[in-house]
Design a protein around this motif. Structure first.
Motif, PDB file in Angstrom:
ATOM      1  N   PRO A   6     -19.586 -31.951   0.494  1.00 19.28           N
ATOM      2  CA  PRO A   6     -19.299 -31.333   1.787  1.00 19.28           C
ATOM      3  C   PRO A   6     -18.326 -30.162   1.635  1.00 19.28           C
ATOM      4  O   PRO A   6     -17.488 -30.157   0.736  1.00 19.28           O
ATOM      5  CB  PRO A   6     -18.647 -32.456   2.593  1.00 19.28           C
ATOM      6  N   ALA A   7     -18.465 -29.186   2.520  1.00 17.21           N
ATOM      7  CA  ALA A   7     -17.572 -28.036   2.509  1.00 17.21           C
ATOM      8  C   ALA A   7     -16.136 -28.478   2.730  1.00 17.21           C
ATOM      9  O   ALA A   7     -15.881 -29.480   3.393  1.00 17.21           O
ATOM     10  CB  ALA A   7     -17.987 -27.043   3.588  1.00 17.21           C
ATOM     11  N   GLY A   8     -15.217 -27.725   2.174  1.00 13.09           N
ATOM     12  CA  GLY A   8     -13.801 -27.988   2.384  1.00 13.09           C
ATOM     13  C   GLY A   8     -12.983 -27.394   1.258  1.00 13.09           C
ATOM     14  O   GLY A   8     -13.501 -27.162   0.163  1.00 13.09           O
ATOM     15  N   GLU A   9     -11.719 -27.132   1.567  1.00  7.96           N
ATOM     16  CA  GLU A   9     -10.827 -26.587   0.550  1.00  7.96           C
ATOM     17  C   GLU A   9     -10.694 -27.608  -0.576  1.00  7.96           C
ATOM     18  O   GLU A   9     -10.347 -28.763  -0.337  1.00  7.96           O
ATOM     19  CB  GLU A   9      -9.455 -26.286   1.141  1.00  7.96           C
ATOM     20  N   GLY A  10     -11.012 -27.193  -1.777  1.00  6.36           N
ATOM     21  CA  GLY A  10     -10.947 -28.077  -2.926  1.00  6.36           C
ATOM     22  C   GLY A  10     -12.311 -28.410  -3.502  1.00  6.36           C
ATOM     23  O   GLY A  10     -12.423 -28.845  -4.644  1.00  6.36           O
ATOM     24  N   ARG A  11     -13.373 -28.207  -2.705  1.00  5.91           N
ATOM     25  CA  ARG A  11     -14.715 -28.539  -3.182  1.00  5.91           C
ATOM     26  C   ARG A  11     -15.068 -27.768  -4.455  1.00  5.91           C
ATOM     27  O   ARG A  11     -15.541 -28.361  -5.424  1.00  5.91           O
ATOM     28  CB  ARG A  11     -15.768 -28.258  -2.109  1.00  5.91           C
ATOM     29  N   ASP A  12     -14.842 -26.465  -4.446  1.00  6.50           N
ATOM     30  CA  ASP A  12     -15.241 -25.653  -5.590  1.00  6.50           C
ATOM     31  C   ASP A  12     -14.430 -25.991  -6.838  1.00  6.50           C
ATOM     32  O   ASP A  12     -14.971 -26.016  -7.942  1.00  6.50           O
ATOM     33  CB  ASP A  12     -15.134 -24.161  -5.260  1.00  6.50           C
ATOM     34  N   VAL A  13     -13.148 -26.280  -6.659  1.00  4.74           N
ATOM     35  CA  VAL A  13     -12.304 -26.668  -7.793  1.00  4.74           C
ATOM     36  C   VAL A  13     -12.799 -27.998  -8.351  1.00  4.74           C
ATOM     37  O   VAL A  13     -12.950 -28.169  -9.566  1.00  4.74           O
ATOM     38  CB  VAL A  13     -10.815 -26.769  -7.387  1.00  4.74           C
ATOM     39  N   LEU A  14     -13.083 -28.933  -7.474  1.00  3.93           N
ATOM     40  CA  LEU A  14     -13.608 -30.236  -7.893  1.00  3.93           C
ATOM     41  C   LEU A  14     -14.921 -30.062  -8.645  1.00  3.93           C
ATOM     42  O   LEU A  14     -15.094 -30.604  -9.734  1.00  3.93           O
ATOM     43  CB  LEU A  14     -13.817 -31.124  -6.659  1.00  3.93           C
ATOM     44  N   ALA A  15     -15.830 -29.284  -8.080  1.00  6.31           N
ATOM     45  CA  ALA A  15     -17.143 -29.092  -8.693  1.00  6.31           C
ATOM     46  C   ALA A  15     -17.021 -28.460 -10.072  1.00  6.31           C
ATOM     47  O   ALA A  15     -17.746 -28.822 -10.997  1.00  6.31           O
ATOM     48  CB  ALA A  15     -18.031 -28.241  -7.784  1.00  6.31           C
ATOM     49  N   THR A  16     -16.100 -27.548 -10.240  1.00  6.86           N
ATOM     50  CA  THR A  16     -15.935 -26.861 -11.518  1.00  6.86           C
ATOM     51  C   THR A  16     -15.196 -27.716 -12.543  1.00  6.86           C
ATOM     52  O   THR A  16     -15.667 -27.899 -13.661  1.00  6.86           O
ATOM     53  CB  THR A  16     -15.164 -25.541 -11.314  1.00  6.86           C
ATOM     54  N   ALA A  17     -14.068 -28.248 -12.161  1.00  4.65           N
ATOM     55  CA  ALA A  17     -13.209 -28.964 -13.116  1.00  4.65           C
ATOM     56  C   ALA A  17     -13.765 -30.325 -13.510  1.00  4.65           C
ATOM     57  O   ALA A  17     -13.619 -30.746 -14.654  1.00  4.65           O
ATOM     58  CB  ALA A  17     -11.804 -29.124 -12.540  1.00  4.65           C
ATOM     59  N   CYS A  18     -14.402 -31.002 -12.579  1.00  5.25           N
ATOM     60  CA  CYS A  18     -14.774 -32.393 -12.828  1.00  5.25           C
ATOM     61  C   CYS A  18     -16.151 -32.550 -13.469  1.00  5.25           C
ATOM     62  O   CYS A  18     -16.406 -33.554 -14.129  1.00  5.25           O
ATOM     63  CB  CYS A  18     -14.705 -33.189 -11.537  1.00  5.25           C
ATOM     64  N   THR A  19     -17.014 -31.562 -13.292  1.00  6.56           N
ATOM     65  CA  THR A  19     -18.362 -31.705 -13.828  1.00  6.56           C
ATOM     66  C   THR A  19     -18.482 -31.265 -15.276  1.00  6.56           C
ATOM     67  O   THR A  19     -19.559 -31.358 -15.851  1.00  6.56           O
ATOM     68  CB  THR A  19     -19.389 -30.928 -12.979  1.00  6.56           C
ATOM     69  N   SER A  20     -17.395 -30.835 -15.871  1.00  2.00           N
ATOM     70  CA  SER A  20     -17.470 -30.491 -17.292  1.00  2.00           C
ATOM     71  C   SER A  20     -17.595 -31.753 -18.137  1.00  2.00           C
ATOM     72  O   SER A  20     -18.077 -31.704 -19.264  1.00  2.00           O
ATOM     73  CB  SER A  20     -16.258 -29.666 -17.726  1.00  2.00           C
ATOM     74  N   CYS A  21     -17.203 -32.916 -17.581  1.00  2.00           N
ATOM     75  CA  CYS A  21     -17.281 -34.185 -18.328  1.00  2.00           C
ATOM     76  C   CYS A  21     -18.224 -35.210 -17.719  1.00  2.00           C
ATOM     77  O   CYS A  21     -18.721 -36.076 -18.433  1.00  2.00           O
ATOM     78  CB  CYS A  21     -15.895 -34.809 -18.440  1.00  2.00           C
ATOM     79  N   HIS A  22     -18.450 -35.173 -16.418  1.00  2.00           N
ATOM     80  CA  HIS A  22     -19.299 -36.185 -15.781  1.00  2.00           C
ATOM     81  C   HIS A  22     -19.907 -35.631 -14.508  1.00  2.00           C
ATOM     82  O   HIS A  22     -19.457 -34.614 -13.989  1.00  2.00           O
ATOM     83  CB  HIS A  22     -18.505 -37.467 -15.486  1.00  2.00           C
ATOM     84  N   ASP A  23     -20.950 -36.304 -14.017  1.00  4.60           N
ATOM     85  CA  ASP A  23     -21.516 -35.892 -12.736  1.00  4.60           C
ATOM     86  C   ASP A  23     -20.615 -36.414 -11.614  1.00  4.60           C
ATOM     87  O   ASP A  23     -19.605 -37.059 -11.874  1.00  4.60           O
ATOM     88  CB  ASP A  23     -22.968 -36.350 -12.588  1.00  4.60           C
ATOM     89  N   LEU A  24     -21.000 -36.133 -10.402  1.00  2.97           N
ATOM     90  CA  LEU A  24     -20.127 -36.472  -9.275  1.00  2.97           C
ATOM     91  C   LEU A  24     -20.630 -37.655  -8.462  1.00  2.97           C
ATOM     92  O   LEU A  24     -20.075 -37.952  -7.404  1.00  2.97           O
ATOM     93  CB  LEU A  24     -19.939 -35.244  -8.382  1.00  2.97           C
ATOM     94  N   GLU A  25     -21.649 -38.353  -8.950  1.00  6.36           N
ATOM     95  CA  GLU A  25     -22.172 -39.486  -8.189  1.00  6.36           C
ATOM     96  C   GLU A  25     -21.103 -40.549  -7.961  1.00  6.36           C
ATOM     97  O   GLU A  25     -20.986 -41.086  -6.864  1.00  6.36           O
ATOM     98  CB  GLU A  25     -23.396 -40.083  -8.873  1.00  6.36           C
TER      99      GLU A  25
END
Length: 69
Positions: A6-25
């Protein structure tokens, strides 16, 4: 790519930083308090997630607002 987050401040940072090691499920199905999310984010940083202190706060706030108990 917003990874279906969902849209919101922090989404893009989360998507970039966290998906380098795992998916977001597991993120999208978890329901945690803000303190629990802060622990998770700090743990991920200890494993090598590249987040500044400000980004840690932003991502924690996003997760708490979007995926809370």
């Amino acid at each position: 790519d917003d990874f279906g987050l969902p849209a919101g401040e922090g989404r893009d940072v989360l998507a970039t930083a966290c998906t380098s090691c795992h998916d977001l499920e597991q993120v999208k199905t978890a329901k945690k308090t803000k303190d629990e999310w802060k622990d998770v984010v700090n743990s991920m940083v200890s494993y090598g997630a590249k987040l500044s202190n400000a980004e840690i706060d932003t991502v924690t706030n996003y997760l708490a607002k979007t995926y809370s108990k």
